[in-house]
Write an enzyme that holds these catalytic residues in place. Sequence first.
Site, PDB file in Angstrom:
ATOM      1  N   CYS A   1       0.836  -1.193   0.000  1.00  0.00           N
ATOM      2  CA  CYS A   1       0.000   0.000   0.000  1.00  0.00           C
ATOM      3  C   CYS A   1       0.873   1.246   0.000  1.00  0.00           C
ATOM      4  CB  CYS A   1      -0.876   0.034   1.255  1.00  0.00           C
ATOM      5  SG  CYS A   1      -1.959  -1.380   1.442  1.00  0.00           S
TER       6      CYS A   1
ATOM      7  N   ASP B   1      -5.616  -7.051   9.701  1.00  0.00           N
ATOM      8  CA  ASP B   1      -4.578  -6.936  10.721  1.00  0.00           C
ATOM      9  C   ASP B   1      -4.452  -5.498  11.213  1.00  0.00           C
ATOM     10  OD1 ASP B   1      -3.496  -6.125   8.262  1.00  0.00           O
ATOM     11  OD2 ASP B   1      -1.540  -7.024   8.627  1.00  0.00           O
TER      12      ASP B   1
END
Length: 129
Positions: A2, A101
């Site tokens: 990301c 997560d």
Amino acid sequence: MCGICGILYNNPERKVPAELIERMNLVLHHRGPDDSGIWVKDNVGLGQARLAIIDISPLGHQPMCNEDGTIWITFNGEIFNFPEIREFLLAKGHQFRSRSDTEVIIHLWKKKARACARLARYVCHRFVG
């Protein structure tokens, strides 16, 4: 991986322009073509171009917050033992909206802020230092 971006102005009177975070995020689009988002409040702005890997549902959208919107995060990485941490937190009464997560970090921060900060410093030292 990301792409994440953000601004924190030391002066709480100085407001982060949402357009600036949006422009920063556009530059990161190639890092995360699956989703993108921004969050801006007063002197803080966060952005993420998301490459969905663990929780590919819209519930993994970032920046992400806790239930009451008092803790915000944008995260690039992977917590390898997040299922165990998630189970620990569920046993302590935490409720999760996603299978991400990243959400584990938010709940861990709420539960054990000092330990979470020490862990982050340790991880950064091990992999960066």
